[in-house]
Design a protein around this motif. Structure first.
Motif, PDB file in Angstrom:
ATOM      1  N   THR A  64       0.838  -1.276   0.251  1.00  0.00           N
ATOM      2  CA  THR A  64       0.014   0.032  -0.020  1.00  0.00           C
ATOM      3  C   THR A  64       0.870   1.184   0.037  1.00  0.00           C
ATOM      4  O   THR A  64       2.026   1.341   0.446  1.00  0.00           O
ATOM      5  CB  THR A  64      -0.969   0.038   1.208  1.00  0.00           C
ATOM      6  N   PHE A  65       0.170   2.320  -0.654  1.00  0.00           N
ATOM      7  CA  PHE A  65       0.847   3.570  -0.536  1.00  0.00           C
ATOM      8  C   PHE A  65      -0.125   4.523  -0.306  1.00  0.00           C
ATOM      9  O   PHE A  65      -1.014   4.813  -1.302  1.00  0.00           O
ATOM     10  CB  PHE A  65       1.709   3.898  -1.905  1.00  0.00           C
ATOM     11  N   THR A  66      -0.076   5.143   0.849  1.00  0.00           N
ATOM     12  CA  THR A  66      -1.356   6.340   1.285  1.00  0.00           C
ATOM     13  C   THR A  66      -0.701   7.549   1.463  1.00  0.00           C
ATOM     14  O   THR A  66       0.249   7.962   1.850  1.00  0.00           O
ATOM     15  CB  THR A  66      -2.046   5.613   2.454  1.00  0.00           C
ATOM     16  N   VAL A  67      -1.455   8.742   1.051  1.00  0.00           N
ATOM     17  CA  VAL A  67      -0.937   9.965   1.032  1.00  0.00           C
ATOM     18  C   VAL A  67      -2.620  10.717   1.221  1.00  0.00           C
ATOM     19  O   VAL A  67      -3.315  10.847   0.349  1.00  0.00           O
ATOM     20  CB  VAL A  67      -0.498  10.706   0.007  1.00  0.00           C
ATOM     21  N   GLY A  68      -2.659  11.048   2.637  1.00  0.00           N
ATOM     22  CA  GLY A  68      -3.910  11.474   3.288  1.00  0.00           C
ATOM     23  C   GLY A  68      -5.186  10.837   2.924  1.00  0.00           C
ATOM     24  O   GLY A  68      -5.122   9.502   3.228  1.00  0.00           O
ATOM     25  N   PRO A  69      -6.199  11.429   2.161  1.00  0.00           N
ATOM     26  CA  PRO A  69      -7.317  10.603   1.909  1.00  0.00           C
ATOM     27  C   PRO A  69      -7.406   9.619   0.711  1.00  0.00           C
ATOM     28  O   PRO A  69      -8.335   9.078   0.368  1.00  0.00           O
ATOM     29  CB  PRO A  69      -8.233  11.816   1.609  1.00  0.00           C
ATOM     30  N   SER A  70      -6.291   9.649  -0.038  1.00  0.00           N
ATOM     31  CA  SER A  70      -6.187   8.705  -1.209  1.00  0.00           C
ATOM     32  C   SER A  70      -4.997   7.810  -1.106  1.00  0.00           C
ATOM     33  O   SER A  70      -4.314   7.983  -0.360  1.00  0.00           O
ATOM     34  CB  SER A  70      -5.670   9.630  -2.392  1.00  0.00           C
ATOM     35  N   ALA A  71      -5.066   6.411  -1.725  1.00  0.00           N
ATOM     36  CA  ALA A  71      -4.092   5.616  -1.843  1.00  0.00           C
ATOM     37  C   ALA A  71      -4.176   4.693  -2.867  1.00  0.00           C
ATOM     38  O   ALA A  71      -5.116   4.495  -3.734  1.00  0.00           O
ATOM     39  CB  ALA A  71      -4.679   4.495  -0.447  1.00  0.00           C
ATOM     40  N   LEU A  72      -2.960   3.977  -3.015  1.00  0.00           N
ATOM     41  CA  LEU A  72      -2.863   2.891  -4.013  1.00  0.00           C
ATOM     42  C   LEU A  72      -2.586   1.601  -3.149  1.00  0.00           C
ATOM     43  O   LEU A  72      -1.813   1.756  -2.206  1.00  0.00           O
ATOM     44  CB  LEU A  72      -1.704   3.002  -4.943  1.00  0.00           C
ATOM     45  N   HIS A  73      -3.045   0.306  -3.659  1.00  0.00           N
ATOM     46  CA  HIS A  73      -2.655  -0.787  -2.786  1.00  0.00           C
ATOM     47  C   HIS A  73      -3.045  -1.886  -3.881  1.00  0.00           C
ATOM     48  O   HIS A  73      -3.818  -1.754  -4.850  1.00  0.00           O
ATOM     49  CB  HIS A  73      -3.725  -0.877  -1.657  1.00  0.00           C
ATOM     50  N   TRP A  74      -2.455  -3.205  -3.694  1.00  0.00           N
ATOM     51  CA  TRP A  74      -2.616  -4.166  -4.537  1.00  0.00           C
ATOM     52  C   TRP A  74      -3.517  -5.103  -4.062  1.00  0.00           C
ATOM     53  O   TRP A  74      -3.612  -5.531  -2.793  1.00  0.00           O
ATOM     54  CB  TRP A  74      -1.271  -5.170  -4.737  1.00  0.00           C
ATOM     55  N   GLU A  75      -4.418  -5.574  -4.756  1.00  0.00           N
ATOM     56  CA  GLU A  75      -5.443  -6.424  -4.514  1.00  0.00           C
ATOM     57  C   GLU A  75      -5.311  -7.749  -5.707  1.00  0.00           C
ATOM     58  O   GLU A  75      -5.761  -7.803  -6.591  1.00  0.00           O
ATOM     59  CB  GLU A  75      -6.949  -6.122  -4.539  1.00  0.00           C
ATOM     60  N   GLY A  76      -4.378  -8.686  -5.109  1.00  0.00           N
ATOM     61  CA  GLY A  76      -4.260  -9.802  -5.913  1.00  0.00           C
ATOM     62  C   GLY A  76      -3.004  -9.315  -6.916  1.00  0.00           C
ATOM     63  O   GLY A  76      -2.044  -8.697  -6.874  1.00  0.00           O
ATOM     64  N   ASP A  77      -3.396  -9.446  -8.130  1.00  0.00           N
ATOM     65  CA  ASP A  77      -2.682  -8.942  -9.226  1.00  0.00           C
ATOM     66  C   ASP A  77      -3.176  -7.588  -9.797  1.00  0.00           C
ATOM     67  O   ASP A  77      -2.731  -7.381 -11.098  1.00  0.00           O
ATOM     68  CB  ASP A  77      -2.695  -9.920 -10.408  1.00  0.00           C
ATOM     69  N   ARG A  78      -4.010  -7.039  -9.240  1.00  0.00           N
ATOM     70  CA  ARG A  78      -4.677  -5.736  -9.623  1.00  0.00           C
ATOM     71  C   ARG A  78      -4.155  -4.568  -8.622  1.00  0.00           C
ATOM     72  O   ARG A  78      -3.876  -4.493  -7.522  1.00  0.00           O
ATOM     73  CB  ARG A  78      -5.931  -5.737  -9.742  1.00  0.00           C
ATOM     74  N   LEU A  79      -3.624  -3.387  -9.225  1.00  0.00           N
ATOM     75  CA  LEU A  79      -3.444  -2.154  -8.334  1.00  0.00           C
ATOM     76  C   LEU A  79      -4.712  -1.328  -8.555  1.00  0.00           C
ATOM     77  O   LEU A  79      -5.276  -1.023  -9.461  1.00  0.00           O
ATOM     78  CB  LEU A  79      -2.508  -1.309  -9.239  1.00  0.00           C
ATOM     79  N   VAL A  80      -5.233  -1.234  -7.414  1.00  0.00           N
ATOM     80  CA  VAL A  80      -6.325  -0.319  -7.084  1.00  0.00           C
ATOM     81  C   VAL A  80      -6.123   0.713  -6.264  1.00  0.00           C
ATOM     82  O   VAL A  80      -5.337   1.114  -5.584  1.00  0.00           O
ATOM     83  CB  VAL A  80      -7.298  -1.005  -5.884  1.00  0.00           C
ATOM     84  N   ILE A  81      -6.496   1.921  -7.013  1.00  0.00           N
ATOM     85  CA  ILE A  81      -6.310   3.314  -6.607  1.00  0.00           C
ATOM     86  C   ILE A  81      -7.811   3.953  -5.965  1.00  0.00           C
ATOM     87  O   ILE A  81      -8.733   4.163  -7.059  1.00  0.00           O
ATOM     88  CB  ILE A  81      -5.623   4.122  -7.550  1.00  0.00           C
ATOM     89  N   ASP A  82      -7.652   4.267  -4.634  1.00  0.00           N
ATOM     90  CA  ASP A  82      -8.768   4.976  -4.148  1.00  0.00           C
ATOM     91  C   ASP A  82      -8.497   6.510  -4.134  1.00  0.00           C
ATOM     92  O   ASP A  82      -7.573   7.048  -3.544  1.00  0.00           O
ATOM     93  CB  ASP A  82      -9.205   4.518  -2.993  1.00  0.00           C
ATOM     94  N   VAL A  83      -9.353   7.502  -4.726  1.00  0.00           N
ATOM     95  CA  VAL A  83      -8.940   8.648  -4.769  1.00  0.00           C
ATOM     96  C   VAL A  83     -10.038   9.590  -4.087  1.00  0.00           C
ATOM     97  O   VAL A  83     -11.229   9.250  -4.239  1.00  0.00           O
ATOM     98  CB  VAL A  83      -8.623   9.511  -6.200  1.00  0.00           C
ATOM     99  N   ASP A  84      -9.761  10.495  -3.460  1.00  0.00           N
ATOM    100  CA  ASP A  84     -10.640  11.466  -2.634  1.00  0.00           C
ATOM    101  C   ASP A  84      -9.949  12.673  -2.339  1.00  0.00           C
ATOM    102  O   ASP A  84      -9.263  13.008  -1.451  1.00  0.00           O
ATOM    103  CB  ASP A  84     -11.243  11.049  -1.241  1.00  0.00           C
ATOM    104  N   GLU A  85     -10.095  13.652  -3.441  1.00  0.00           N
ATOM    105  CA  GLU A  85      -9.098  14.744  -3.401  1.00  0.00           C
ATOM    106  C   GLU A  85     -10.118  16.115  -3.844  1.00  0.00           C
ATOM    107  O   GLU A  85     -11.423  15.813  -4.406  1.00  0.00           O
ATOM    108  CB  GLU A  85      -8.175  14.598  -4.676  1.00  0.00           C
ATOM    109  N   ILE A  86      -9.592  17.169  -3.921  1.00  0.00           N
ATOM    110  CA  ILE A  86     -10.419  18.365  -4.214  1.00  0.00           C
ATOM    111  C   ILE A  86      -9.512  18.945  -5.580  1.00  0.00           C
ATOM    112  O   ILE A  86      -8.395  19.330  -5.575  1.00  0.00           O
ATOM    113  CB  ILE A  86     -10.344  19.485  -3.121  1.00  0.00           C
TER     114      ILE A  86
END
Length: 290
Positions: A64-86
């Protein structure tokens, strides 16, 4: 980029936010105190977000790589990016959702951009499938994408005056072009062809071909088969020193549309540019996780 070519998204995770004026003004002494997940969407309702955050916003683990409200993380062989920005001015609004990237293959390739290895390009996944689901009308789509990284121990403008980069999907995988002019007068001119398994092969690049200058008059060029005139098919990011766009070219007789970038480091070195960037790149030094 979406399958129909009407929309696109770019996401860049920074430790040491290279294009942040705040990082430059700090003397670049503490990269972990200038972190960012930059998200830009291109197409109807497109937004740009690039918030420079302090070290309290950074969390890292092996997956995982998290910066404040947003993050990148691996789920199996997929890279998932959750974003919550202004979004940055003039379109200030929330950009929230999830992007999933499924690499076709992951490479073991690294390419030094300078002879001493102070700058490294790492094309992790030259070809991938992408799924975008943002909280905005029309921003749920699938398409094709890629995943790469750059690492450096010196500022880009310390070693380069100009560079262009392009990644173009092909029937067998993808081809990437890296052309750069270093400050010592030497040049980088590299073409790498990736097959469907991620195996890489350095090939002879086709000739350089000019592109029309950007809105900010940044010089642009790419590679194309002799006699073919490459051209922009979709504008993306346009800044005084940097441009990103979708470009159509021809490689070994195959017409392909890919992402192209041009970077003018002489302009970026200008002290006058930093206050302009600060408007688009706000600084949020403190962050508290719940």
């Amino acid at each position: 980029m979406s399958a129909d070519g009407s929309r696109a998204i770019s996401i860049i995770a920074f430790i040491g936010s290279v294009f942040s004026p705040w990082y430059a003004w700090s003397g670049r002494r503490d990269p972990e105190n200038h972190v960012c997940i930059n998200v830009a969407t291109y197409g109807p309702g497109g937004r740009f977000t690039m918030t420079d955050r302090g070290r309290t916003a950074l969390r890292q683990s092996t997956r995982t790589f998290t910066v404040g409200p947003s993050a990148l993380h691996w789920e199996g062989d997929r890279l998932v990016i959750d974003v919550d920005e202004i979004g940055a001015p003039p379109l200030v609004s929330r950009l929230r959702g999830r992007i999933s990237l499924h690499p076709h293959a992951v490479t073991a390739v690294e390419m030094p951009l300078t002879p001493d290895g102070a700058h490294i390009w790492r094309p992790f996944a030259p070809s991938a499938d992408i799924s975008v689901d943002l909280d905005a009308p029309g921003w749920k789509w699938q398409g094709h994408g890629y995943f790469d990284a750059n690492f450096g121990t010196r500022a880009l403008e310390a070693d380069f005056t100009y560079w262009t980069w392009g990644r173009f999907p092909t029937r067998g995988g993808a081809t990437c072009f890296y052309d750069a002019t270093r400050r010592d007068g030497t040049h980088l001119a590299c073409a790498v062809r990736f097959d469907a398994t991620g195996a890489a092969r350095v090939v002879t690049p086709p000739p350089k071909a000019p592109l029309k200058r950007s809105l900010w008059q940044v010089r642009r060029e790419t590679r194309a088969d002799l006699g073919f005139s490459p051209h922009q098919v979709k504008p993306m990011l346009d800044a005084p020193f940097y441009t990103r766009s979708a470009v159509r070219t021809s490689i070994d007789g195959e017409i392909t549309t890919g992402v192209h970038e041009a970077l003018d480091l002489r302009r970026f070195r200008s002290a006058l540019l930093k206050p302009m960037l600060a408007v688009r790149v706000p600084r949020r030094a403190r962050w508290k996780f719940d």
